[in-house]
Design a protein around this motif. Structure first.
Motif, PDB file in Angstrom:
ATOM      1  N   PHE A 123       0.826  -1.208   0.000  1.00  0.00           N
ATOM      2  CA  PHE A 123       0.000   0.000   0.000  1.00  0.00           C
ATOM      3  C   PHE A 123       0.862   1.260   0.000  1.00  0.00           C
ATOM      4  N   ALA A 124       2.086   1.162   0.500  1.00  0.00           N
ATOM      5  CA  ALA A 124       2.993   2.300   0.422  1.00  0.00           C
ATOM      6  C   ALA A 124       3.372   2.614  -1.027  1.00  0.00           C
ATOM      7  N   LYS A 125       3.207   1.632  -1.899  1.00  0.00           N
ATOM      8  CA  LYS A 125       3.495   1.813  -3.328  1.00  0.00           C
ATOM      9  C   LYS A 125       2.289   2.339  -4.098  1.00  0.00           C
ATOM     10  N   ASN A 126       1.179   2.576  -3.389  1.00  0.00           N
ATOM     11  CA  ASN A 126      -0.020   3.148  -4.009  1.00  0.00           C
ATOM     12  C   ASN A 126      -0.591   2.214  -5.092  1.00  0.00           C
ATOM     13  N   PRO A 127      -1.040   1.012  -4.724  1.00  0.00           N
ATOM     14  CA  PRO A 127      -1.492   0.034  -5.724  1.00  0.00           C
ATOM     15  C   PRO A 127      -2.763   0.454  -6.444  1.00  0.00           C
ATOM     16  N   ASP A 140       2.275   1.180 -10.662  1.00  0.00           N
ATOM     17  CA  ASP A 140       2.658   1.691 -11.968  1.00  0.00           C
ATOM     18  C   ASP A 140       3.990   1.074 -12.395  1.00  0.00           C
ATOM     19  N   GLY A 141       3.911   0.008 -13.209  1.00  0.00           N
ATOM     20  CA  GLY A 141       5.104  -0.621 -13.742  1.00  0.00           C
ATOM     21  C   GLY A 141       5.684  -1.721 -12.877  1.00  0.00           C
ATOM     22  N   GLU A 142       4.969  -2.147 -11.834  1.00  0.00           N
ATOM     23  CA  GLU A 142       5.496  -3.180 -10.950  1.00  0.00           C
ATOM     24  C   GLU A 142       4.374  -4.108 -10.493  1.00  0.00           C
ATOM     25  N   LYS A 145       8.445  -7.419  -9.013  1.00  0.00           N
ATOM     26  CA  LYS A 145       9.189  -7.351 -10.264  1.00  0.00           C
ATOM     27  C   LYS A 145       8.598  -6.272 -11.164  1.00  0.00           C
ATOM     28  N   ARG A 146       9.451  -5.712 -11.985  1.00  0.00           N
ATOM     29  CA  ARG A 146       9.001  -4.743 -12.976  1.00  0.00           C
ATOM     30  C   ARG A 146       8.220  -5.460 -14.064  1.00  0.00           C
ATOM     31  N   THR A 147       7.222  -4.784 -14.597  1.00  0.00           N
ATOM     32  CA  THR A 147       6.444  -5.376 -15.679  1.00  0.00           C
ATOM     33  C   THR A 147       6.127  -4.327 -16.727  1.00  0.00           C
ATOM     34  N   GLU A 170      -3.107  10.093 -15.011  1.00  0.00           N
ATOM     35  CA  GLU A 170      -2.646   9.101 -14.061  1.00  0.00           C
ATOM     36  C   GLU A 170      -1.963   9.785 -12.877  1.00  0.00           C
ATOM     37  N   TYR A 171      -1.273  10.883 -13.146  1.00  0.00           N
ATOM     38  CA  TYR A 171      -0.575  11.633 -12.124  1.00  0.00           C
ATOM     39  C   TYR A 171      -1.181  13.028 -11.981  1.00  0.00           C
TER      40      TYR A 171
END
Length: 388
Positions: A13-17, A87-89, A106-108, A125-126
């Motif tokens: 959640f710290a990565k803002n899913p 975003d990207g992971e 992992k990055r995706t 998105e931002y």
């Protein structure tokens, strides 16, 4: 295992899913085949899927902690896997049959925010987007003169967007047109300039913003930069957080990395002014580390590192509860990825006028058990905000 699972989910959640999928039911008694969580404009939507039906529930952005509890409960009991996309992971948390938890990220390149957030038609998105010409970000080296994100500064670009999003979650739909904002301990004020841009250019609000710091050379430089950017409503003053007075009502108080008890003085002033909103990132909480002791819970004070972290967490917990007692809806959250700046907690509070009286009882019990005398409590006691 439960604590480990919860730790993994808090990191996610710290990565803002944008999307979370809980799957792999561990028994036939589990009612739902799959649970999906999708981030929406005002929070999250949960979809619980059986073989024939789908059940939906909305969770406010303010109740993110509730959602973390729910995810930890699902993965700790009825399900064996959780996948989350940012975003990207992509991050996967798995619980083995023996009860061992693990997480892999992992990055995706297959991540598609629009597809993930199906049904949510977002224009951006931002808050800030690549291609926007934002002079402070260009001077910081985050953007090129053409508005392109510098490759090595992409993480910083996302962090700034994350902080702006945290503020946007509070002010959007409120109808604010005019705000008076105080930024305590502004330092070189990079983020202050960017926030002023956000309020005036993105939200089109009338804003008066004051940055306060002790260093005269820094303040002089900041005022010169504000004039260079044409930010007429932004100015900076030399001054101490303790004893600072504003000549007009304060709507928002921001304090980023105000060291040790400077955060307490900033929070006290914000409450004294009846500020509508508070955004505070504490730093260097030394005060309680020198006080904390307990006969009943000496295990938390025996080891230096554990004592230091316990004291820091108690400091912010007390601050949050005292704000609740004073009529603020308060949330403690982590706004920066663990990989970049660990222990960066943010206290976000919004004035509601509804006091949570039991918060003071909880703070008092904690203070008595660990022999604590926190500055914010003393300031509020002296200011007659609380009664001994």
């Amino acid at each position: 295992m439960a604590e480990e699972v919860r730790d993994y989910i808090e990191k996610i959640f710290a990565k803002n899913p944008l999307k979370i999928v809980v799957s792999k039911a561990v028994s036939k008694d589990v009612r739902y085949r799959k649970i999906t969580v999708v981030r929406k404009e005002k929070g999250y939507q949960i979809e619980r899927l059986t073989q024939k039906q789908a059940f939906h529930e909305n969770v406010s952005a303010w109740d993110e902690q509730k959602l973390i509890d729910m995810c930890a409960g699902w993965l700790g009991t009825g399900y064996g896997q959780l996948n989350a996309w940012t975003d990207g992971e992509e991050c996967s948390v798995m619980v083995s049959k023996k009860g061992t938890a693990s997480m892999v990220c992992k990055r995706t390149t297959q991540f598609n925010p629009q597809k993930i957030a199906a049904g949510h038609n977002r224009k951006k998105e931002y808050i800030f987007n690549e291609g926007d010409i934002i002079e402070p970000m260009i001077d910081m080296g985050i953007l090129t003169s053409e508005g392109k994100v510098v490759r090595t500064m992409y993480d910083k670009f996302k962090q700034i967007n994350r902080f702006a999003q945290i503020i946007d979650d509070v002010i959007k739909d409120k109808g604010y047109r005019n705000l008076n904002i105080i930024d305590f301990g502004c330092g070189k004020s990079y983020l202050t300039f960017i926030l002023y841009y956000y309020f005036t250019e993105v939200k089109h609000m009338n804003v008066t913003m004051t940055g306060l710091d002790l260093k005269e050379d820094v303040i002089k430089h900041c005022n010169e930069a504000a004039a260079k950017y044409g930010y007429d409503g932004l100015h900076f003053e030399v001054g101490d957080i303790n004893g600072y007075h504003s000549d007009k009502p304060v709507d928002m108080v921001i304090t980023l990395h105000a060291c040790d008890t400077a955060t307490d003085y900033a929070l006290y002033n914000a409450v004294y002014w009846n500020a509508k909103m508070i955004f505070s990132v504490p730093c260097c909480q030394h005060e309680l580390n020198g006080q904390i002791e307990s006969d009943n819970y000496s295990v938390l004070t025996r080891y230096g590192l554990i004592k230091e972290r316990t004291a820091a967490l108690m400091t912010d917990a007390i601050r949050a509860e005292l704000l609740e007692y004073c009529g603020y809806r308060t949330q403690v959250m982590e706004f920066v990825d663990f990989a970049h700046t660990p222990k960066n907690l943010l206290i976000r509070a919004e004035k509601t006028g509804t006091k949570r009286k039991q918060s003071l009882d909880e703070v008092t019990r904690l203070m008595e058990e660990f022999h604590l005398s926190p500055t914010l409590y003393k300031l509020m006691l002296e200011g007659c905000m609380i009664k001994d």
